[in-house]
Design a protein around this motif. Structure first.
Motif, PDB file in Angstrom:
ATOM      1  N   THR A 104      31.524  63.247  48.474  1.00 23.71           N
ATOM      2  CA  THR A 104      30.334  63.501  47.652  1.00 23.71           C
ATOM      3  C   THR A 104      30.717  64.057  46.291  1.00 23.71           C
ATOM      4  O   THR A 104      30.076  63.753  45.265  1.00 23.71           O
ATOM      5  CB  THR A 104      29.406  64.482  48.389  1.00 23.71           C
ATOM      6  OG1 THR A 104      29.119  63.972  49.695  1.00 23.71           O
ATOM      7  CG2 THR A 104      28.103  64.651  47.633  1.00 23.71           C
ATOM      8  N   ARG A 133      29.657  62.435  42.628  1.00 26.97           N
ATOM      9  CA  ARG A 133      28.976  63.135  41.536  1.00 26.97           C
ATOM     10  C   ARG A 133      29.791  63.089  40.247  1.00 26.97           C
ATOM     11  O   ARG A 133      29.225  62.935  39.140  1.00 26.97           O
ATOM     12  CB  ARG A 133      28.721  64.587  41.948  1.00 26.97           C
ATOM     13  CG  ARG A 133      27.704  64.737  43.074  1.00 26.97           C
ATOM     14  CD  ARG A 133      27.527  66.187  43.460  1.00 26.97           C
ATOM     15  NE  ARG A 133      26.537  66.333  44.529  1.00 26.97           N
ATOM     16  CZ  ARG A 133      26.211  67.493  45.099  1.00 26.97           C
ATOM     17  NH1 ARG A 133      26.836  68.605  44.692  1.00 26.97           N
ATOM     18  NH2 ARG A 133      25.322  67.545  46.048  1.00 26.97           N
ATOM     19  N   GLU A 193      20.057  61.567  44.562  1.00 27.95           N
ATOM     20  CA  GLU A 193      20.788  61.747  45.822  1.00 27.95           C
ATOM     21  C   GLU A 193      19.807  61.628  46.983  1.00 27.95           C
ATOM     22  O   GLU A 193      18.712  62.196  46.950  1.00 27.95           O
ATOM     23  CB  GLU A 193      21.498  63.108  45.864  1.00 27.95           C
ATOM     24  CG  GLU A 193      22.667  63.201  44.900  1.00 27.95           C
ATOM     25  CD  GLU A 193      23.542  64.406  45.188  1.00 27.95           C
ATOM     26  OE1 GLU A 193      23.627  64.800  46.368  1.00 27.95           O
ATOM     27  OE2 GLU A 193      24.139  64.946  44.238  1.00 27.95           O
TER      28      GLU A 193
END
Length: 603
Positions: free
Chosen positions: A53, A57, A94
């Motif tokens: 993750t 990002r 998200e």
């Protein structure tokens, strides 16, 4: 009061260069950004806590940065980067697929894709734990994932790649994240403790890195917990105490006791370990890993596989020089079996102690199994055995020079019992001794055919006549219509005497018998019902006839006579519709009632 932020969030990487242990992925992404060769869909898969993750990002922030560096990194100063760091960017969405896994959630996501970004170049959609989506949701996502708008980029993250449909995998550019090595984890933890001005031993950081098993998030969480427990003093001992890890010095002491075959010290040492709160499975598993490390140090080529805290390498190398390889392999086998069976053991402590007792005498067993220069297996038959079967001697009957009739040899008690049942005796192959001496009935001896020769019957009577009743077995008789008819009628009388149904008795009276050959005959009846009546008595009937002829090979079959039509009632031959028409023809008011009430009859 300042708000506390855990280290996993506070020190989350903000650029590709700060990502730990995933250089093969960060380099690929930076080169793709620099050469403007971005795919429209990415799949990040790998273990938990390795940066999936985080890289998603960073990729989303970097491709929208308006002032990227020549290396392909985000500047962290433009409006896009500042809004992203503050969590107010509108170009990044998200979605947690673990809680939004329905078709409606994916449809709402697809509707958002239609709108172009207001500021920036790309709209990035990060779907975390994508393997939790249902099959319908995956299918609803296929078309958009295959041909998205030029400004839309999808980044899917998962820990279970095998659960994703192949149609999804074929539409994504797949990146496999790997576990972070112990050395990389230690270096990253050292940077953090330096920034936080925490005094931490390197050995303690190595223990934390080993305990995290390649997961950086777990390593940072463990570090925060130990810092709170020790008030900023992270040492090797308090780290072991907090993580409930047994010190390796205990294992070295235990190995010395086992090699010296000192069972008393080994048992006392295990009792000391048990009093500290360590269960038997933890001790067995830790000791197995300890022996594995010693076995690794036996060869210089595999010594690089040793992952222990700083300062322990010399101890392992010294222990490897003192220990035999055969002992280490056998000990691993014993510990593996003990670990597998530990859950099923009722007395856990006794199970662990028994494994240690085996290890104490394992060296002695290996020495005993050495013969000359080679090692041989110990035979399981050496020494006493719990049960040894003894073969039973078979009785052999010597036949005379002349062939005699078949004989039936029976004990007096069995003969008396057979006489009470009035059933013929069954031939047997060997003589069975009587349980106790009883009065016997011996058949009179026939005069031999010649004065010098004796048949088998006379020989057996002379040898066993005082212990057994010896009779002549009847020869099997072929089927005969007159005798078969008598047996048939007698069985019908037995059924009638027992109070059987009159229909069954009548069926037996009406049936026709026909002999096919010496051991089979046919029963002809007029209806299927009669056939069922006879089949119900088939087993007892066959036994009755076989006993009468002394032939167990006799069999019969039941045949229904052709051309005999059974009368079927009219109400059973018609279906539902025909029945209604038949009733309506006789009573017209029934049809009128159906039509006036507008009834529908289920035909």
């Amino acid at each position: 009061m300042d708000t506390f932020i855990v280290s996993a969030r506070k020190y989350r990487p903000q650029n590709f260069n700060t990502v730990v242990g995933q250089s093969h992925i960060t380099t690929t992404l930076k080169n793709a950004i620099r050469h403007n060769q971005l795919a429209h869909a990415f799949l990040f898969c790998g273990p938990r806590g390795v940066g999936k993750t985080t890289c998603a990002r960073i990729l989303a922030k970097t491709i929208n940065c308006t002032n990227r560096t020549p290396e392909g990194e985000a500047c962290n100063t433009c409006n896009s980067c500042v809004s992203f760091d503050a969590g107010t960017s509108l170009n990044i969405h998200e979605l947690d697929a673990a809680s939004n896994n329905s078709v409606d959630d994916i449809r709402s996501l697809v509707e958002q894709v239609r709108f172009a970004p207001q500021a920036g170049k790309y709209k990035v959609y990060i779907v975390d734990e994508v393997h939790m989506l249902s099959t319908s949701a995956f299918n609803a996502f296929l078309k958009t994932l295959e041909e998205p708008p030029p400004y839309a980029i999808f980044i899917l993250a998962t820990t279970e790649k095998h659960k994703i449909l192949p149609t999804i995998l074929s539409r994504c550019q797949i990146f496999d994240f790997r576990r972070i090595t112990t050395q990389d984890t230690v270096e990253h933890l050292q940077e953090i403790v330096d920034k936080e001005e925490i005094r931490a031993d390197k050995a303690a950081l190595q223990v934390i890195a080993q305990k995290s098993e390649g997961c950086m998030r777990d390593a940072l969480s463990i570090l925060d917990k130990i810092v709170s427990f020790t008030n900023g003093q992270v040492t090797y001992q308090n780290t072991l105490e907090n993580l409930n890890i047994l010190d390796e010095d205990y294992y070295f002491r235990l190995m010395e006791a086992l090699l010296s075959q000192d069972m008393a010290n080994a048992m006392l040492l295990y009792d000391e370990i048990n009093r500290k709160g360590f269960e038997g499975d933890l001790v067995l598993g830790g000791f197995a890993e300890f022996i594995r490390n010693i076995l690794v140090c036996k060869d210089e080529k595999t010594a690089s596989l040793l992952e222990v805290v700083e300062g322990m390498q010399e101890k392992y190398l010294a222990a490897a020089q003192k220990t035999n390889t055969a002992y280490l392999i056998s000990a691993l086998n014993v510990l593996n079996e003990a670990g597998v069976q530990f859950k099923m053991a009722r007395n856990k402590r006794l199970h662990a102690e028994f494994a240690l007792i085996k290890l104490v005498f394992l060296q002695q067993a290996i020495e005993f199994s050495n013969e000359g220069s080679g090692v041989v297996k110990k035979k399981r038959v050496d020494g006493p055995t719990a049960f040894r079967p003894v073969p039973i001697r078979q009785m052999q009957v010597v036949q005379g020079p002349q062939p005699g009739p078949k004989l039936f040899i029976q004990t007096p008690a069995a003969a008396k019992k057979q006489e009470e049942k009035t059933a013929p005796p069954v031939p047997v192959a060997a003589a069975v001794p009587a349980a106790a001496p009883e009065p016997k009935k011996v058949m009179p001896r026939p005069v031999p055919e010649t004065g010098s020769k004796r048949n088998l019957l006379d020989t057996l009577r002379d040898k066993y006549g005082d212990r057994y009743t010896i009779e002549v077995v009847k020869e099997a008789e072929p089927l005969e219509m007159e005798k078969l008819k008598e047996c048939w009628d007698s069985y019908a009388a037995i059924i009638e005497k027992k109070g059987g149904k009159h229909s069954t008795v009548g069926t037996f009276r009406m049936a026709r018998l026909a002999i096919e050959n010496e051991i089979s005959f046919t029963i002809t009846v007029h209806a299927l019902v009669q056939q069922k009546f006879i089949e119900q008595e088939k087993l007892l009937l066959a036994d009755h006839i076989q006993k009468a002829f002394g032939n167990r090979a006799i069999a019969f079959r039941i045949v229904v006579e052709e051309g005999v039509a059974e009368e079927v009632p009219l109400h059973q031959s018609l279906n539902s519709k025909d029945r209604f028409e038949h009733i309506a023809a006789q009573y017209p008011l029934v049809r009128q009632l159906k039509e006036r009430l507008k009834l529908d009859i289920d035909f």
